[in-house]
Design a protein around this motif. Structure first.
Motif, short mmCIF file in Angstrom:
data_model
loop_
_atom_site.label_atom_id
_atom_site.label_comp_id
_atom_site.label_asym_id
_atom_site.label_seq_id
_atom_site.Cartn_x
_atom_site.Cartn_y
_atom_site.Cartn_z
N GLU A 55 32.73 32.61 42.90
CA GLU A 55 31.70 33.46 43.47
C GLU A 55 31.84 34.91 43.00
OE1 GLU A 55 32.05 34.50 47.66
OE2 GLU A 55 34.07 33.68 47.65
N THR A 56 30.77 35.67 43.21
CA THR A 56 30.82 37.10 42.94
C THR A 56 31.31 37.80 44.21
OG1 THR A 56 29.02 37.03 41.35
CG2 THR A 56 29.44 39.14 42.40
N TYR A 57 32.27 38.70 44.02
CA TYR A 57 32.91 39.37 45.15
C TYR A 57 32.25 40.72 45.41
CZ TYR A 57 36.47 35.83 44.33
OH TYR A 57 37.12 34.63 44.16
N ASP A 58 32.51 41.24 46.60
CA ASP A 58 32.10 42.62 46.87
C ASP A 58 32.97 43.57 46.06
OD1 ASP A 58 30.11 41.97 48.76
OD2 ASP A 58 31.62 41.76 50.33
N VAL A 59 34.29 43.33 46.09
CA VAL A 59 35.23 44.23 45.42
C VAL A 59 36.28 43.39 44.69
CG1 VAL A 59 36.81 46.18 45.66
CG2 VAL A 59 34.91 45.93 47.26
N LEU A 60 36.56 43.76 43.45
CA LEU A 60 37.63 43.14 42.67
C LEU A 60 38.67 44.22 42.42
CD1 LEU A 60 37.10 40.90 39.51
CD2 LEU A 60 39.15 42.25 39.91
N ILE A 61 39.89 44.01 42.90
CA ILE A 61 40.98 44.96 42.74
C ILE A 61 41.97 44.40 41.74
CG2 ILE A 61 42.86 46.19 43.91
CD1 ILE A 61 41.24 45.80 46.54
N VAL A 62 42.35 45.20 40.76
CA VAL A 62 43.36 44.77 39.79
C VAL A 62 44.62 45.59 40.05
CG1 VAL A 62 43.97 44.52 37.36
CG2 VAL A 62 41.60 44.15 38.11
N GLY A 63 45.69 44.91 40.47
CA GLY A 63 46.95 45.58 40.79
C GLY A 63 47.31 45.36 42.25
N GLY A 64 48.49 44.75 42.49
CA GLY A 64 48.88 44.40 43.84
C GLY A 64 49.93 45.28 44.46
N VAL A 100 30.41 48.84 35.22
CA VAL A 100 31.45 47.81 35.29
C VAL A 100 31.06 46.84 36.40
CG1 VAL A 100 33.88 47.36 35.77
CG2 VAL A 100 33.22 49.40 34.48
N CYS A 101 31.00 45.56 36.06
CA CYS A 101 30.60 44.55 37.06
C CYS A 101 31.60 43.40 37.13
CB CYS A 101 29.20 44.02 36.78
SG CYS A 101 29.00 43.27 35.16
N GLY A 102 32.82 43.62 36.60
CA GLY A 102 33.82 42.58 36.70
C GLY A 102 34.93 42.78 35.69
N VAL A 103 35.83 41.81 35.64
CA VAL A 103 37.01 41.90 34.79
C VAL A 103 37.25 40.55 34.14
CG1 VAL A 103 39.51 42.34 34.75
CG2 VAL A 103 38.04 43.68 36.28
N ARG A 104 37.71 40.58 32.90
CA ARG A 104 38.19 39.37 32.23
C ARG A 104 39.70 39.30 32.44
NH1 ARG A 104 34.55 41.20 28.51
NH2 ARG A 104 36.17 42.05 27.14
N LEU A 105 40.18 38.15 32.89
CA LEU A 105 41.58 37.96 33.24
C LEU A 105 42.20 36.85 32.40
CD1 LEU A 105 41.07 37.91 37.11
CD2 LEU A 105 41.99 39.84 35.81
N ASN A 106 43.44 37.04 32.00
CA ASN A 106 44.20 35.98 31.36
C ASN A 106 45.06 35.32 32.43
OD1 ASN A 106 46.64 34.74 30.05
ND2 ASN A 106 45.52 35.31 28.21
N VAL A 107 44.76 34.05 32.72
CA VAL A 107 45.47 33.30 33.75
C VAL A 107 46.06 32.06 33.09
CG1 VAL A 107 45.33 32.19 36.00
CG2 VAL A 107 43.82 34.11 35.47
N ALA A 155 32.19 41.34 40.34
CA ALA A 155 32.16 41.97 41.66
C ALA A 155 31.19 43.14 41.63
CB ALA A 155 33.55 42.46 42.05
N ALA A 156 30.68 43.48 42.81
CA ALA A 156 29.80 44.64 42.89
C ALA A 156 30.55 45.91 42.51
CB ALA A 156 29.23 44.77 44.30
N LEU A 157 31.84 45.98 42.90
CA LEU A 157 32.67 47.14 42.58
C LEU A 157 34.04 46.67 42.12
CD1 LEU A 157 31.77 49.44 45.58
CD2 LEU A 157 31.43 50.03 43.18
N THR A 158 34.66 47.47 41.26
CA THR A 158 35.98 47.15 40.72
C THR A 158 36.90 48.34 40.97
OG1 THR A 158 34.97 45.78 39.01
CG2 THR A 158 37.25 46.47 38.65
N VAL A 159 38.16 48.05 41.30
CA VAL A 159 39.14 49.10 41.59
C VAL A 159 40.34 48.92 40.66
CG1 VAL A 159 40.71 50.06 43.32
CG2 VAL A 159 38.43 49.28 44.00
N ASP A 160 40.69 50.00 39.95
CA ASP A 160 41.88 50.01 39.10
C ASP A 160 43.06 50.47 39.94
OD1 ASP A 160 43.90 50.33 37.25
OD2 ASP A 160 42.65 51.33 35.75
#
Length: 402
Positions: free
Chosen positions: A4-13, A141-148, A157-162
């Motif tokens: 699904e498309t998220y409201d917020v995608l955060i990269v970094g835990g 910016v509307c999302g991120v490509r991830l290597n999993v 996501a609607a918004l992305t956070v670095d």
């Protein structure tokens, strides 16, 4: 992992990303948090949690967990010049009178925060490295490509956070896109290198964090759980090369030129592997570097470690970003995708970020110049501050924006 498309995608835990995710999910946002590592994991950090962080832990719902994790109480921070002259800052000056700072490993603290994020509904994906941004026409910016696990997946996501810390990985993708041909900008050698390890047998004052200044850098020794001490220090890259990039040799030949450090570290032994990272510099970056992208924690500003306020700024900026985003999500504006709304969000976040952090970042810039000043100037500065408790208290509070 959901498609699904998220409201917020955060990269970094880390603490900034977890703080943002917990606050957002608790207010009803659909959040995906992607983290490159698998927790718990060691992290290069001073591992000094200032008293003001305890209020953030309470709002995040982890205060009791952090208290029960076995961290060491830190009642004061003592700054030492090369000759051994000192000036102390009680932890009570930074919070309420009865509060102390906490010495706790990032492996423990970050794992507790990430567990809390899962509890409140954040979808957490570990072992996921950001390898690119998903962009719409107009540069949003509307999302991120991830290597999993070797496979590249795309999440929107609607918004992305670095929240990738000093690496500011998503911000770098934006910077590279601005270079002709999309190539990465050439970067010179980083001027400093940071090292960190847990030690056995260090002899700092009980219940104190000790900060040592020496030619070209500074370091801190602070107690953590398990009767260990965390040593984290910065040295000039040229000095590191002269020592063959051997962290223990750098410790002996550079850091231990500080008279107090030589006494405290004599006979100390590493109880963990050494971690190291090249430091490109300190100070602030753009907190809203692209439409649809916000930066928090060290990805937005890397404040000088000797201030002991890096963890606080991570938690604060995560909460600040969550508040700015929630104001729009509550009205449905961001989900609607209107560009004007993203511009308003960026302007709001920049303004509030400057109000919250601008003054303390400027002060820390001045303090940094004093820390790296010639030896005679540093000696005089510490002598003057050592003679005036009110001056020390005002400066300590100002590094927190108060």
């Amino acid at each position: 992992m959901s498609n699904e498309t998220y409201d917020v995608l955060i990269v970094g835990g880390g603490p900034a990303g977890a703080s943002a995710g917990i606050h957002l999910a608790a207010r009803g946002a659909r959040v995906l948090l992607a983290e490159r590592e698998r927790f718990p994991r060691p992290k290069l950090c001073g591992e000094f949690i200032s008293p003001e962080c305890l209020a953030h832990f309470a709002r995040l719902g982890v205060a009791e967990r952090m208290t029960a994790a076995g961290g060491a109480a830190v009642g004061e921070t003592i700054f030492y010049t090369r000759s051994g002259r000192s000036a102390a800052v009680p932890s009570a000056w930074l919070g309420r009178e009865e509060q102390r700072a906490l010495g706790l490993s990032r492996a423990e603290m970050d794992a507790q925060l990430l567990a809390r994020a899962r509890e409140v509904g954040v979808e957490v994906l570990e072992g996921a490295q950001a390898v690119g941004l998903v962009m719409e026409d107009g540069g949003r910016v509307c999302g991120v490509r991830l290597n999993v696990e070797g496979e590249t997946v795309e999440r929107r996501a609607a918004l992305t956070v670095d929240a990738t810390g000093r690496a500011h990985a998503l911000v770098r993708f934006v910077e590279r896109g601005s270079v002709e041909g999309g190539a990465a900008a050439r970067r010179g050698r980083a001027p400093h290198v940071a090292f960190k390890a847990h030690l056995e047998g260090a002899r700092a004052r009980v219940g104190a964090c000790e900060i040592y200044f020496y030619r070209g850098g500074y370091g801190g020794l602070s107690p953590v759980e398990g009767d260990l001490s965390n040593l984290c220090f910065i040295a000039r890259a040229a000095d590191v090369r002269d020592c063959g990039s051997d962290p223990e040799r750098v410790m002996r030949e550079v850091l231990m030129t500080n008279r107090r450090a030589a006494r405290a570290l004599e006979g100390a032994r590493p109880a963990s592997a050494w971690l190291s990272v090249a430091l490109e510099g300190f100070g602030r970056r753009e907190p809203a570097p692209a439409r649809g992208l916000l930066a928090v924690g060290d990805a937005a500003s890397f404040i000088d470690p000797f201030t002991g306020s890096g963890m606080l700024m991570a938690l604060e900026s995560g909460e600040l970003a969550a508040e700015a985003i929630t104001r729009r999500l509550g009205r449905g504006d961001v989900r609607a995708g209107h560009q004007k709304v993203f511009d308003e969000l960026a302007g709001d976040y920049r303004m509030r970020y400057e109000e919250r952090f601008g003054a303390r970042l400027r002060l820390c810039g001045w303090l940094r110049r004093a820390a790296f000043a010639p030896r005679a100037f540093a000696e005089m500065a510490v002598f003057a501050l050592g003679a005036s408790a009110p001056a020390r208290r005002r400066i300590a509070r100002a590094t927190r924006g108060t």
